[in-house]
Design an enzyme around this catalytic site. Structure first.
Site, PDB file in Angstrom:
ATOM      1  N   ASP A   1       0.819  -1.216   0.000  1.00 49.02           N
ATOM      2  CA  ASP A   1       0.000   0.000   0.000  1.00 49.02           C
ATOM      3  C   ASP A   1       0.852   1.264   0.000  1.00 49.02           C
ATOM      4  OD1 ASP A   1      -2.323  -1.497   0.067  1.00 49.02           O
ATOM      5  OD2 ASP A   1      -2.660  -1.268   2.216  1.00 49.02           O
TER       6      ASP A   1
ATOM      7  N   ASP B   1      -5.347  -8.273  14.850  1.00 46.76           N
ATOM      8  CA  ASP B   1      -4.829  -9.592  15.199  1.00 46.76           C
ATOM      9  C   ASP B   1      -5.481 -10.122  16.478  1.00 46.76           C
ATOM     10  OD1 ASP B   1      -3.612  -7.629  16.728  1.00 46.76           O
ATOM     11  OD2 ASP B   1      -1.620  -7.966  15.893  1.00 46.76           O
TER      12      ASP B   1
END
Length: 414
Positions: free
Chosen positions: A88, A237
């Site tokens: 990105d 996460d």
């Protein structure tokens, strides 16, 4: 009346800190009581599955080539290893990645350079996008500054394959710049305690523990059953770990093999990283504490997970508590005896937590002489107070639902 309210606030702040200290003393107790890990490591099956290695990247020009080289060197059949660079970036990182990917392709490595039109979802969005493009049943994740040894994948996969209901395996992180300055030494000590005590104890007690976002492998079936990666928190996460745990999966933690990463070497970068993590924990707590307490988890799992999520409150609570104690002492002309007694108990508890959590990890990882440990440990309380002042506001904001952008930690290639 006002002074009584100040005293009550001081008492409540100390009480919250005692609860958090109790959680860490629970970890210290079990780190002593649990028997040493023994036995041979599980063997890797002959019929090795396909593994996808995902490397999310955002403006990491100093480390992108290194992590790609390390991923390509993993000891795994080349026809069963796929590497994705989830890029990105808005700087020269992408140009460096193009050349690195071309070189690896010439060497016969199955590697893809994936660019999105926008950074929606940040890291979680990139990971989810990559999963759409590959159907491998196991997915290893490395942040751009992390370097696995060639044998890492075989060791980690053996542990994951040995447990059919394991959603993920997390390996310990070593720090390549752990000796750079006082800040990295203090961070390494805290991280050693996190891995060698907290992660190890929680995994062996059978209660949910953290996936650290890198240096681990996910079982795709568990990810999909839990609903995939979500980007509605800054701790995607931890969010995924708890959602898979609610579906009946568990994690595996390994002290070895380990991966090597990088710690923030500047105080501003460290503070920004900790702020992101703290806000992420509070967002996950808002999202999942209800389902956790309605689940069929054990009381131990519910309590430890709740306090682990809420431990970030130590920063605003510590700040408010210090102010309240000062105001109480000024208002009364002295600190009231009960608060003074609690303050002494607090000091004893915090010293027990500091040395209990860090000294065992220091010895286990053979970091050096006792004097060196004491100097390093002495810098940790000052760092905690700094974080309390710097991050109290953002943490409270996250607790009440304030959304913030994902601010990455710069990587220097240490």
């Amino acid at each position: 009346m006002l002074l009584a309210a100040v005293d009550l606030i001081a008492f409540l702040c100390l009480a919250v800190q005692f609860v958090i200290a109790g959680y860490f003393l629970y970890l210290v107790y079990w780190s002593i009581e649990l028997p040493p890990v023994g036995g041979a490591s599980p063997a890797v099956a002959d019929d090795l599955p396909r593994v996808l290695v995902q490397i999310p990247v955002y403006n990491d020009p100093l480390v992108i080539d290194r992590v790609l080289t390390a991923a390509a060197a993993l000891d795994w059949p080349r026809d069963r290893l796929v590497i994705q660079v989830l890029d990105d970036s808005t700087d020269i990182t992408s140009d460096i990645a193009v050349h690195a990917v071309a070189r690896l392709k010439r060497d016969g490595i199955d590697v893809a350079h994936i660019r999105r039109a926008d950074r929606s979802g940040f890291k979680a969005g990139a990971l989810a996008e990559g999963l759409k493009l590959c159907d491998a049943p196991y997915v290893a994740v490395f942040d751009a500054d992390f370097v696995p040894e060639p044998g890492w994948l075989r060791g980690a996969m053996a542990a994951l394959l040995a447990e059919p209901r394991a959603a993920f395996v997390q390996t310990r992180i070593e720090w390549g710049n752990g000796e750079k300055n006082w800040l990295t030494r203090a961070q390494r000590l805290m991280q050693d305690a996190h891995f060698a005590v907290e992660q190890d104890v929680r995994a062996r007690r059978g209660v949910p523990f953290q996936f650290n976002g890198t240096g681990g492998i996910w079982r795709r079936a568990a990810v999909e059953e839990a609903g995939g990666w979500s980007h509605d928190t800054l701790s995607e996460d931890l969010d995924l770990v708890l959602r898979t745990s609610l579906e009946g999966w568990h994690g595996v933690f390994l002290m070895e093999p380990h991966v090597v990463g990088e710690l923030p070497a500047r105080l501003d970068d460290f503070s920004a990283q900790q702020s992101r993590w703290s806000k992420g924990f509070m967002q996950v707590a808002r999202k999942l504490l209800g389902p956790i307490w309605r689940s069929d988890w054990s009381d131990e799992a519910k309590f430890t997970t709740t306090v682990a999520l809420g431990q970030q409150l130590i920063f605003p609570v510590l700040t408010v508590g210090i102010v309240a104690l000062i105001l109480s002492a000024i208002g009364h002309g002295h600190l009231p005896g009960f608060l003074g007694f609690l303050l002494w108990l607090w000091l004893i508890a915090m010293l027990m937590v500091l040395f209990g959590m860090t000294f065992g990890a220091w010895r286990r990882l053979k970091r050096g002489a006792l004097g060196r440990y004491l100097v390093t440990a002495a810098s940790v309380p000052a760092l905690i107070v700094y974080l309390a002042v710097a991050n109290a506001g953002p943490i409270v904001g996250a607790m009440f639902g304030r959304k913030t952008e994902f601010n990455r930690t710069p990587k220097a290639g240490a």
